[in-house]
Design a protein around this motif. Structure first.
Motif, PDB file in Angstrom:
ATOM      1  N   VAL A 247      24.227 -31.256 -25.378  1.00 51.40           N
ATOM      2  CA  VAL A 247      24.731 -31.784 -24.110  1.00 51.40           C
ATOM      3  C   VAL A 247      25.898 -30.939 -23.606  1.00 51.40           C
ATOM      4  O   VAL A 247      25.976 -30.590 -22.417  1.00 51.40           O
ATOM      5  CB  VAL A 247      25.149 -33.253 -24.281  1.00 51.40           C
ATOM      6  CG1 VAL A 247      25.905 -33.757 -23.048  1.00 51.40           C
ATOM      7  CG2 VAL A 247      23.929 -34.127 -24.544  1.00 51.40           C
ATOM      8  N   ALA A 250      24.688 -27.768 -22.118  1.00 49.61           N
ATOM      9  CA  ALA A 250      24.047 -27.981 -20.815  1.00 49.61           C
ATOM     10  C   ALA A 250      25.093 -28.072 -19.708  1.00 49.61           C
ATOM     11  O   ALA A 250      24.939 -27.467 -18.641  1.00 49.61           O
ATOM     12  CB  ALA A 250      23.199 -29.253 -20.857  1.00 49.61           C
ATOM     13  N   TRP A 251      26.163 -28.821 -19.943  1.00 48.32           N
ATOM     14  CA  TRP A 251      27.214 -28.947 -18.931  1.00 48.32           C
ATOM     15  C   TRP A 251      27.938 -27.627 -18.705  1.00 48.32           C
ATOM     16  O   TRP A 251      28.293 -27.285 -17.570  1.00 48.32           O
ATOM     17  CB  TRP A 251      28.204 -30.039 -19.339  1.00 48.32           C
ATOM     18  CG  TRP A 251      27.743 -31.403 -18.961  1.00 48.32           C
ATOM     19  CD1 TRP A 251      26.969 -32.246 -19.697  1.00 48.32           C
ATOM     20  CD2 TRP A 251      28.000 -32.079 -17.729  1.00 48.32           C
ATOM     21  NE1 TRP A 251      26.734 -33.409 -19.011  1.00 48.32           N
ATOM     22  CE2 TRP A 251      27.356 -33.338 -17.795  1.00 48.32           C
ATOM     23  CE3 TRP A 251      28.721 -31.759 -16.596  1.00 48.32           C
ATOM     24  CZ2 TRP A 251      27.403 -34.258 -16.757  1.00 48.32           C
ATOM     25  CZ3 TRP A 251      28.768 -32.677 -15.547  1.00 48.32           C
ATOM     26  CH2 TRP A 251      28.125 -33.905 -15.640  1.00 48.32           C
ATOM     27  N   TRP A 254      25.670 -25.470 -16.620  1.00 44.80           N
ATOM     28  CA  TRP A 254      25.652 -26.002 -15.256  1.00 44.80           C
ATOM     29  C   TRP A 254      26.889 -25.569 -14.491  1.00 44.80           C
ATOM     30  O   TRP A 254      26.820 -25.185 -13.324  1.00 44.80           O
ATOM     31  CB  TRP A 254      25.554 -27.523 -15.329  1.00 44.80           C
ATOM     32  CG  TRP A 254      25.817 -28.293 -14.078  1.00 44.80           C
ATOM     33  CD1 TRP A 254      26.829 -29.197 -13.882  1.00 44.80           C
ATOM     34  CD2 TRP A 254      25.063 -28.293 -12.859  1.00 44.80           C
ATOM     35  NE1 TRP A 254      26.749 -29.751 -12.623  1.00 44.80           N
ATOM     36  CE2 TRP A 254      25.673 -29.210 -11.965  1.00 44.80           C
ATOM     37  CE3 TRP A 254      23.938 -27.586 -12.430  1.00 44.80           C
ATOM     38  CZ2 TRP A 254      25.192 -29.439 -10.692  1.00 44.80           C
ATOM     39  CZ3 TRP A 254      23.459 -27.820 -11.142  1.00 44.80           C
ATOM     40  CH2 TRP A 254      24.079 -28.741 -10.294  1.00 44.80           C
ATOM     41  N   ALA A 262      20.707 -23.814 -17.991  1.00 50.05           N
ATOM     42  CA  ALA A 262      21.077 -25.229 -17.914  1.00 50.05           C
ATOM     43  C   ALA A 262      19.839 -26.110 -17.834  1.00 50.05           C
ATOM     44  O   ALA A 262      19.789 -27.187 -18.453  1.00 50.05           O
ATOM     45  CB  ALA A 262      21.975 -25.466 -16.701  1.00 50.05           C
ATOM     46  N   CYS A 266      18.852 -29.036 -20.390  1.00 48.88           N
ATOM     47  CA  CYS A 266      18.672 -30.416 -19.927  1.00 48.88           C
ATOM     48  C   CYS A 266      17.332 -30.965 -20.391  1.00 48.88           C
ATOM     49  O   CYS A 266      17.235 -32.125 -20.824  1.00 48.88           O
ATOM     50  CB  CYS A 266      18.777 -30.480 -18.405  1.00 48.88           C
ATOM     51  SG  CYS A 266      20.458 -30.302 -17.763  1.00 48.88           S
ATOM     52  N   LYS A 267      16.284 -30.147 -20.308  1.00 49.65           N
ATOM     53  CA  LYS A 267      14.976 -30.597 -20.790  1.00 49.65           C
ATOM     54  C   LYS A 267      15.030 -30.888 -22.284  1.00 49.65           C
ATOM     55  O   LYS A 267      14.484 -31.902 -22.750  1.00 49.65           O
ATOM     56  CB  LYS A 267      13.909 -29.553 -20.476  1.00 49.65           C
ATOM     57  CG  LYS A 267      13.562 -29.445 -19.010  1.00 49.65           C
ATOM     58  CD  LYS A 267      12.353 -28.558 -18.780  1.00 49.65           C
ATOM     59  CE  LYS A 267      12.637 -27.095 -19.010  1.00 49.65           C
ATOM     60  NZ  LYS A 267      11.469 -26.240 -18.709  1.00 49.65           N
ATOM     61  N   GLY A 275      18.875 -37.582 -22.301  1.00 52.82           N
ATOM     62  CA  GLY A 275      18.731 -37.288 -20.880  1.00 52.82           C
ATOM     63  C   GLY A 275      19.799 -37.942 -20.035  1.00 52.82           C
ATOM     64  O   GLY A 275      20.224 -37.391 -19.015  1.00 52.82           O
ATOM     65  N   VAL A 278      22.928 -35.810 -19.509  1.00 50.88           N
ATOM     66  CA  VAL A 278      22.841 -34.629 -18.641  1.00 50.88           C
ATOM     67  C   VAL A 278      22.210 -35.021 -17.299  1.00 50.88           C
ATOM     68  O   VAL A 278      21.635 -34.187 -16.612  1.00 50.88           O
ATOM     69  CB  VAL A 278      22.022 -33.502 -19.310  1.00 50.88           C
ATOM     70  CG1 VAL A 278      22.756 -32.965 -20.534  1.00 50.88           C
ATOM     71  CG2 VAL A 278      20.624 -33.988 -19.697  1.00 50.88           C
ATOM     72  N   LEU A 282      20.724 -32.379 -14.400  1.00 56.91           N
ATOM     73  CA  LEU A 282      19.265 -32.412 -14.364  1.00 56.91           C
ATOM     74  C   LEU A 282      18.749 -32.839 -12.994  1.00 56.91           C
ATOM     75  O   LEU A 282      17.804 -32.235 -12.455  1.00 56.91           O
ATOM     76  CB  LEU A 282      18.742 -33.352 -15.449  1.00 56.91           C
ATOM     77  CG  LEU A 282      17.223 -33.484 -15.563  1.00 56.91           C
ATOM     78  CD1 LEU A 282      16.547 -32.120 -15.665  1.00 56.91           C
ATOM     79  CD2 LEU A 282      16.861 -34.339 -16.766  1.00 56.91           C
TER      80      LEU A 282
END
Length: 484
Positions: A247, A250-251, A254, A262, A266-267, A275, A278, A282
């Motif tokens: 997580v 991902a941030w 992003w 990203a 997220c996936k 999920g 994020v 996403l």
């Protein structure tokens, strides 16, 4: 899944050089947990230099007497002796002192031990009695590079892995092979890889995944990954303190912005049941990839109060309604309802979003100039709304507002991302969603041209075009397509 030994060429070569010398020498292999210390040691034992030694494997949990008995059991071999102890940090200080005495005595043996370094290292480390010997040689096992991670993944999948996917897993694991194994095998992400047009990538979750033309590793045709459980519902805060590395990565991607990486992160987080953590990136990333329906479907899977109460999620739904579905009035009504229900701290921001949406779709109202601007992001969207409202009729005024808006994106907090979140605070140094600066830059170039200021427009466009990497051009094009 097949796991191949990748990289570590310099480390293996250094240990082979030490093994080729005569006499007693300790070799200490260090690295964080999961870095591949054991696999490196096993690789070394397969080399010709190790083959000329009689190898004695020792358990760090054995007593000093037990270690001595094992070494005596080796007898007097014709060649040199190599004493090997994996995870030596788990042994007692007495056992490591005994190992040192056994190797450095009359036998003059080589010693090869592995130990944990970094934050997880034992203090004091019993291996220090070997590490600080005059002839000791320490080999640090570093994280895999992004390129090496790609090679590992190609071996696992049996084909090329998209650069964004490899980069995503490298970011989430820090290049640690053990963490990579945990994600792909322990958490089942290896089963979520599908063959896309440009190589293997993560599949989308059931509600918003790609339509066709995907296969699973080891299968042919159009096989799809197994149906996951629904994306976990959001909680408050959206990104809780102590978020997982997946997580957090991902941030960070992003905010970078590195949208392809990203999206893969997220996936992956969604497949791991994260999920909800994020949800903000996403929802926007699906929109920017031209998948407004999938973005709407994902937002619909979240509790309505969370979407309405998280500004950047509300913004994603509004852009979906206004641009993806061609319903700007519905978007304005949705944001107005959110503003009415919101507290005084968030209400001006939601109204600023509404003004920008209306201006973007050619429905600017007179209320834009009277909007309050209590924080930087609200002021940013007010300026963006005023710019879009006068882009064609008053281009010089639009230039002023766009320059002010771009200046506001440069620094500050991001109240629309993930309120109260540790990750959101860490990566939210910019104001507004990360796709906004490229979009505003493209609008500014248009405004300058409409105002007859071609020289300024040309200067601004010099580093903002398709051939300039990381310029944000692709983001601006994606947002233009959404708005169109």
């Amino acid at each position: 899944m097949k796991w191949h030994f990748v990289g570590r060429r310099d480390q293996v070569a250094a240990i082979r050089t030490v093994l080729a010398t005569d006499g007693y020498r300790p070799i200490v292999v260090t690295g964080e947990r999961g870095a591949g210390r054991t696999r490196l040691a096993e690789r070394v034992l397969e080399t010709p230099e190790a083959a000329r030694h009689t190898v004695v494997r020792l358990d760090p949990r054995e007593s000093p007497g037990g270690l001595a008995a094992r070494v005596r059991a080796a007898g007097r071999p014709a060649g040199p002796l190599l004493l090997v102890m994996d995870d030596a940090q788990a042994g007692s200080h007495e056992s490591l002192q005994a190992l040192r005495a056994l190797a450095g005595g009359g036998r003059r043996a080589k010693v090869l031990v592995t130990t944990v370094s970094g934050a997880a290292a034992r203090r004091p480390d019993p291996v220090d009695c070997l590490r600080f010997e005059p002839r000791a040689h320490t080999v640090e096992v570093p994280p895999l590079t992004a390129a090496e991670m790609g090679v590992v993944l190609a071996g696992v999948t049996g084909g090329h892995v998209q650069q964004a996917t490899a980069g995503a897993l490298h970011a989430a694991t820090g290049g640690n092979p053990g963490r990579l194994h945990d994600l792909l095998v322990g958490r089942g992400l290896g089963e979520r890889l599908v063959r896309g047009r440009a190589g293997w990538e993560f599949a989308c979750a059931a509600e918003w995944r790609e339509g066709a033309g995907v296969t699973r590793p080891g299968e042919g045709g159009g096989a799809r990954p197994g149906e996951p459980s629904a994306v976990a519902p959001a909680s408050s805060p959206l990104v809780p303190a102590g978020a997982s590395p997946l997580v957090g990565a991902a941030w960070e991607a992003w905010a970078a912005p590195a949208f392809d990486r990203a999206f893969e992160l997220c996936k992956a987080a969604a497949w791991c049941g994260e999920g909800h953590a994020v949800a903000v990136p996403l929802a926007h990333l699906l929109l920017l990839r031209g998948r407004g329906r999938d973005s709407t479907s994902f937002l619909d899977s979240l509790p309505a109060p969370v979407v309405a109460g998280t500004p950047h999620l509300a913004l994603a739904r509004a852009v979906n309604l206004a641009c993806g579905q061609g319903r700007p009035e519905a978007a304005a009504e949705f944001l107005l309802r959110c503003a009415v229900a919101a507290g005084p701290g968030t209400r001006p921001l939601l109204l600023a979003y509404r003004a920008w949406i209306l201006a973007l779709t050619g429905r600017a109202g007179a209320e834009t100039r009277s909007l309050a601007r209590p924080d930087r992001e609200t002021a940013l969207f007010v300026h963006a709304a005023q710019a879009m409202a006068g882009l064609r009729s008053r281009p010089d005024e639009a230039v002023f507002h766009l320059r002010r808006a771009l200046a506001l994106t440069a620094a500050g907090s991001a109240p629309g991302s993930a309120p109260g979140s540790a990750v959101g605070s860490a990566v939210g140094s910019a104001v507004g969603p990360p796709w906004l600066p490229p979009h505003l830059t493209a609008c500014l170039i248009d405004a300058l041209l409409l105002a007859g200021r071609a020289a300024e427009a040309t200067l601004l466009a010099t580093g903002f075009h398709r051939g300039e990497p990381h310029s944000g051009w692709d983001v601006a094009v994606a947002m233009t397509m959404v708005a169109a």
